[in-house]
Scaffold this active site. Structure first.
Site, PDB file in Angstrom:
ATOM      1  N   TYR A  33      15.018  -5.095  14.769  1.00 57.45           N
ATOM      2  CA  TYR A  33      14.948  -4.935  13.436  1.00 57.45           C
ATOM      3  C   TYR A  33      16.001  -5.616  12.530  1.00 57.45           C
ATOM      4  O   TYR A  33      15.855  -6.196  11.724  1.00 57.45           O
ATOM      5  CB  TYR A  33      15.078  -3.472  13.067  1.00 57.45           C
ATOM      6  CG  TYR A  33      14.718  -3.008  11.831  1.00 57.45           C
ATOM      7  CD1 TYR A  33      13.370  -3.351  11.089  1.00 57.45           C
ATOM      8  CD2 TYR A  33      15.640  -2.633  10.778  1.00 57.45           C
ATOM      9  CE1 TYR A  33      13.272  -2.836  10.050  1.00 57.45           C
ATOM     10  CE2 TYR A  33      15.396  -2.426   9.537  1.00 57.45           C
ATOM     11  CZ  TYR A  33      14.154  -2.654   9.212  1.00 57.45           C
ATOM     12  OH  TYR A  33      13.941  -1.998   7.644  1.00 57.45           O
ATOM     13  N   ASP A  35      -2.768  -9.715   7.941  1.00 57.82           N
ATOM     14  CA  ASP A  35      -1.575  -9.668   8.795  1.00 57.82           C
ATOM     15  C   ASP A  35      -0.533 -10.953   8.333  1.00 57.82           C
ATOM     16  O   ASP A  35      -1.076 -12.125   8.443  1.00 57.82           O
ATOM     17  CB  ASP A  35      -1.995  -9.961  10.419  1.00 57.82           C
ATOM     18  CG  ASP A  35      -0.668  -9.793  11.020  1.00 57.82           C
ATOM     19  OD1 ASP A  35       0.489  -9.677  10.594  1.00 57.82           O
ATOM     20  OD2 ASP A  35      -1.144  -9.772  12.367  1.00 57.82           O
ATOM     21  N   VAL A  36       0.583 -10.486   7.845  1.00 59.78           N
ATOM     22  CA  VAL A  36       1.550 -11.388   7.378  1.00 59.78           C
ATOM     23  C   VAL A  36       1.834 -12.511   8.355  1.00 59.78           C
ATOM     24  O   VAL A  36       2.480 -13.504   8.259  1.00 59.78           O
ATOM     25  CB  VAL A  36       2.762 -10.855   6.558  1.00 59.78           C
ATOM     26  CG1 VAL A  36       2.262 -10.280   5.146  1.00 59.78           C
ATOM     27  CG2 VAL A  36       3.566 -10.132   7.358  1.00 59.78           C
ATOM     28  N   ALA A  63      17.965  -8.070  13.809  1.00 56.64           N
ATOM     29  CA  ALA A  63      17.827  -9.390  14.082  1.00 56.64           C
ATOM     30  C   ALA A  63      16.986 -10.107  13.090  1.00 56.64           C
ATOM     31  O   ALA A  63      17.249 -11.004  12.289  1.00 56.64           O
ATOM     32  CB  ALA A  63      17.391  -9.906  15.300  1.00 56.64           C
ATOM     33  N   SER A  70       0.783  -1.147   0.125  1.00 53.65           N
ATOM     34  CA  SER A  70       0.159   0.033  -0.066  1.00 53.65           C
ATOM     35  C   SER A  70       0.519   1.254  -0.039  1.00 53.65           C
ATOM     36  O   SER A  70       0.392   2.347  -0.478  1.00 53.65           O
ATOM     37  CB  SER A  70      -0.938   0.077   1.358  1.00 53.65           C
ATOM     38  OG  SER A  70      -0.337  -0.431   2.353  1.00 53.65           O
ATOM     39  N   ARG A  71       2.051   1.250   0.601  1.00 50.07           N
ATOM     40  CA  ARG A  71       2.810   2.324   0.797  1.00 50.07           C
ATOM     41  C   ARG A  71       4.272   2.204   0.424  1.00 50.07           C
ATOM     42  O   ARG A  71       4.695   0.955   0.260  1.00 50.07           O
ATOM     43  CB  ARG A  71       2.778   2.921   2.317  1.00 50.07           C
ATOM     44  CG  ARG A  71       1.295   3.382   2.664  1.00 50.07           C
ATOM     45  CD  ARG A  71       1.303   3.810   3.896  1.00 50.07           C
ATOM     46  NE  ARG A  71       1.236   3.034   4.969  1.00 50.07           N
ATOM     47  CZ  ARG A  71       2.061   2.900   5.900  1.00 50.07           C
ATOM     48  NH1 ARG A  71       2.941   3.729   6.228  1.00 50.07           N
ATOM     49  NH2 ARG A  71       2.026   1.954   6.890  1.00 50.07           N
ATOM     50  N   SER A 105      17.337  -5.766   4.887  1.00 51.52           N
ATOM     51  CA  SER A 105      17.912  -4.125   5.123  1.00 51.52           C
ATOM     52  C   SER A 105      19.278  -4.240   5.044  1.00 51.52           C
ATOM     53  O   SER A 105      19.849  -5.233   5.684  1.00 51.52           O
ATOM     54  CB  SER A 105      17.174  -3.589   6.408  1.00 51.52           C
ATOM     55  OG  SER A 105      17.845  -2.414   6.800  1.00 51.52           O
TER      56      SER A 105
HETATM   57  P1  NAP Z   1       6.255   1.516   5.502  1.00 51.02           P
HETATM   58  O1  NAP Z   1       6.239   2.849   4.358  1.00 51.02           O
HETATM   59  O2  NAP Z   1       6.287   1.894   6.654  1.00 51.02           O
HETATM   60  O3  NAP Z   1       5.255   0.587   4.677  1.00 51.02           O
HETATM   61  C1  NAP Z   1       5.159  -0.484   5.360  1.00 51.02           C
HETATM   62  C2  NAP Z   1       4.167  -1.408   4.510  1.00 51.02           C
HETATM   63  O4  NAP Z   1       3.946  -2.837   5.247  1.00 51.02           O
HETATM   64  C3  NAP Z   1       2.647  -0.772   4.555  1.00 51.02           C
HETATM   65  O5  NAP Z   1       2.074  -1.368   3.381  1.00 51.02           O
HETATM   66  C4  NAP Z   1       1.953  -1.440   5.681  1.00 51.02           C
HETATM   67  O6  NAP Z   1       0.584  -1.534   5.422  1.00 51.02           O
HETATM   68  C5  NAP Z   1       2.564  -3.020   5.660  1.00 51.02           C
HETATM   69  N1  NAP Z   1       2.587  -3.713   6.767  1.00 51.02           N
HETATM   70  C6  NAP Z   1       3.255  -3.357   7.918  1.00 51.02           C
HETATM   71  N2  NAP Z   1       2.667  -4.688   8.868  1.00 51.02           N
HETATM   72  C7  NAP Z   1       2.107  -5.428   8.282  1.00 51.02           C
HETATM   73  C8  NAP Z   1       1.393  -6.585   8.544  1.00 51.02           C
HETATM   74  N3  NAP Z   1       1.730  -7.168   9.600  1.00 51.02           N
HETATM   75  N4  NAP Z   1       0.924  -7.446   7.503  1.00 51.02           N
HETATM   76  C9  NAP Z   1       0.967  -6.681   6.173  1.00 51.02           C
HETATM   77  N5  NAP Z   1       1.302  -5.630   5.751  1.00 51.02           N
HETATM   78  C10 NAP Z   1       1.984  -4.960   6.933  1.00 51.02           C
HETATM   79  O7  NAP Z   1       7.710   0.891   4.984  1.00 51.02           O
HETATM   80  P2  NAP Z   1       8.802   1.180   4.107  1.00 51.02           P
HETATM   81  O8  NAP Z   1       9.802   1.921   4.138  1.00 51.02           O
HETATM   82  O9  NAP Z   1       8.357   1.150   2.679  1.00 51.02           O
HETATM   83  O10 NAP Z   1       9.581  -0.509   4.132  1.00 51.02           O
HETATM   84  C11 NAP Z   1       9.230  -1.462   3.433  1.00 51.02           C
HETATM   85  C12 NAP Z   1       9.889  -2.847   3.614  1.00 51.02           C
HETATM   86  O11 NAP Z   1      11.313  -2.214   3.221  1.00 51.02           O
HETATM   87  C13 NAP Z   1      10.020  -3.187   5.137  1.00 51.02           C
HETATM   88  O12 NAP Z   1      10.231  -4.599   5.191  1.00 51.02           O
HETATM   89  C14 NAP Z   1      11.176  -2.437   5.606  1.00 51.02           C
HETATM   90  O13 NAP Z   1      11.764  -3.148   6.663  1.00 51.02           O
HETATM   91  C15 NAP Z   1      12.177  -2.425   4.555  1.00 51.02           C
HETATM   92  N6  NAP Z   1      13.282  -1.401   4.529  1.00 51.02           N
HETATM   93  C16 NAP Z   1      13.193  -0.067   4.335  1.00 51.02           C
HETATM   94  C17 NAP Z   1      13.924   0.881   4.631  1.00 51.02           C
HETATM   95  C18 NAP Z   1      13.775   2.192   4.544  1.00 51.02           C
HETATM   96  O14 NAP Z   1      14.622   3.055   4.519  1.00 51.02           O
HETATM   97  N7  NAP Z   1      12.537   2.948   4.261  1.00 51.02           N
HETATM   98  C19 NAP Z   1      15.241   0.492   4.452  1.00 51.02           C
HETATM   99  C20 NAP Z   1      15.488  -1.047   4.390  1.00 51.02           C
HETATM  100  C21 NAP Z   1      14.523  -1.924   4.454  1.00 51.02           C
HETATM  101  P3  NAP Z   1      -0.538  -0.599   5.864  1.00 51.02           P
HETATM  102  O15 NAP Z   1      -0.323   0.681   5.027  1.00 51.02           O
HETATM  103  O16 NAP Z   1      -1.677  -1.055   5.755  1.00 51.02           O
HETATM  104  O17 NAP Z   1      -0.008   0.037   7.143  1.00 51.02           O
END
Ligand code: NAP
Length: 244
Positions: free
Chosen positions: A153, A61-62, A155, A12-13, A140
């Site tokens: 995180y 919820d995954v 871990a 979604s985001r 990550s």
């Molecule tokens: P984000 O903007 O916070 O978006 C998180 C997404 O995960 C949203 O679509 C949310 O759904 C969904 N979500 C959260 N918990 C869930 C669950 N239990 N079941 C199903 N969906 C769930 O995060 P992002 O920054 O795009 O990160 C995406 C991935 O990249 C994550 O795994 C994060 O750890 C990884 N990552 C991010 C970064 C960074 O700098 N941003 C760096 C390294 C890795 P809703 O919209 O419904 O809440």
């Protein structure tokens, strides 16, 4: 990816949304999973449909096995196959270890690590039957380098790397590849929570001199999810501007 079916968790985001858009641009039909933000999910659905592909949005919820099974079944029933899975859903609950609660530790491991395990399990039978599959897990850079304030995180993301490499060996002979991307600091809601000082310090440690965009990560995920990446498996591709 024309005619292929892709499941993207947390689509979604942020990074997941960018992955959905890139896959839609390449012609994949999509199952977009999200946790609770229906408005964001609907916006992503509409943006993907503009590329002429079919899209199904599913709340779930995954970290719940029944939700993962429901998502996989819906993908099969609607589109007839599951060709690509991107395990992107993830959360943070940052704190120094001495102040981190057991709940915050468990919540992050549950969503980031167990959630990826359950989704891989949910799609594996169908992918084996097809003798084709592309799994991309979102780890990550923090899972490779460690980061103060992110014991839980880091871990979970290091666990995703071990899981990726292990499952890759289990299914390589079935035409299924399992790889990970390890994003650095990417501009999304997740990093918007960081203080200005933390963002400045992070940006200073990036040789490329800027934070990454969700599109930077989506391009790497699209390569690993492509048919052309058939002989690439068990790999971790850092998308971090040279940070790690
Ligand atoms: P984000 O903007 O916070 O978006 C998180 C997404 O995960 C949203 O679509 C949310 O759904 C969904 N979500 C959260 N918990 C869930 C669950 N239990 N079941 C199903 N969906 C769930 O995060 P992002 O920054 O795009 O990160 C995406 C991935 O990249 C994550 O795994 C994060 O750890 C990884 N990552 C991010 C970064 C960074 O700098 N941003 C760096 C390294 C890795 P809703 O919209 O419904 O809440």
């Amino acid at each position: 990816m024309k005619g292929k079916t892709a499941i993207v968790t947390g689509g979604s985001r942020g990074i997941g949304r960018a992955v959905c858009l890139e896959f839609a641009r390449r012609g994949a039909n999509l199952v977009i999973n999200y946790a609770g933000n229906q408005a964001a999910a609907q916006e992503t659905v509409a943006a993907c449909q503009a590329f002429g592909v079919s899209v199904l949005a599913l709340q779930g919820d995954v970290a719940e096995e029944a939700d993962c099974a429901r998502i996989a079944t819906a993908a099969c029933e609607t589109f007839g196959s599951i060709d690509i899975l991107v395990n992107n859903a993830g959360i943070t609950r940052d704190n120094l270890l001495m102040r981190m609660s057991e709940d915050d530790f468990d919540a992050v491991i549950r969503t980031n690590l167990k959630g990826s395990f359950l989704m891989m399990k949910a799609v594996s039978r169908q992918m084996m039957k097809q003798r084709y599959g592309r799994i991309v897990n979102v780890s990550s850079v923090v899972g490779l380098s460690g980061n103060a304030g992110q014991v839980n995180y880091a871990a979970s993301k290091a666990g995703v790397v071990g899981m990726t490499k292990s499952f890759a060996k289990e299914v390589a002979s079935r035409g299924i590849t399992v790889n990970a991307v390890a994003p650095g600091f990417i501009e999304t809601d997740m990093t918007a929570k960081m203080t200005e000082a933390a963002v400045k310090a992070a940006a200073a440690s990036i040789p490329a001199g800027r934070m990454g965009t969700p599109e930077d990560v989506a391009a790497a995920a699209a390569f690993l999810a492509s048919q052309e990446a058939a002989y690439v498996t068990g790999q971790v591709l850092a998308v971090d501007g040279g940070m790690y």
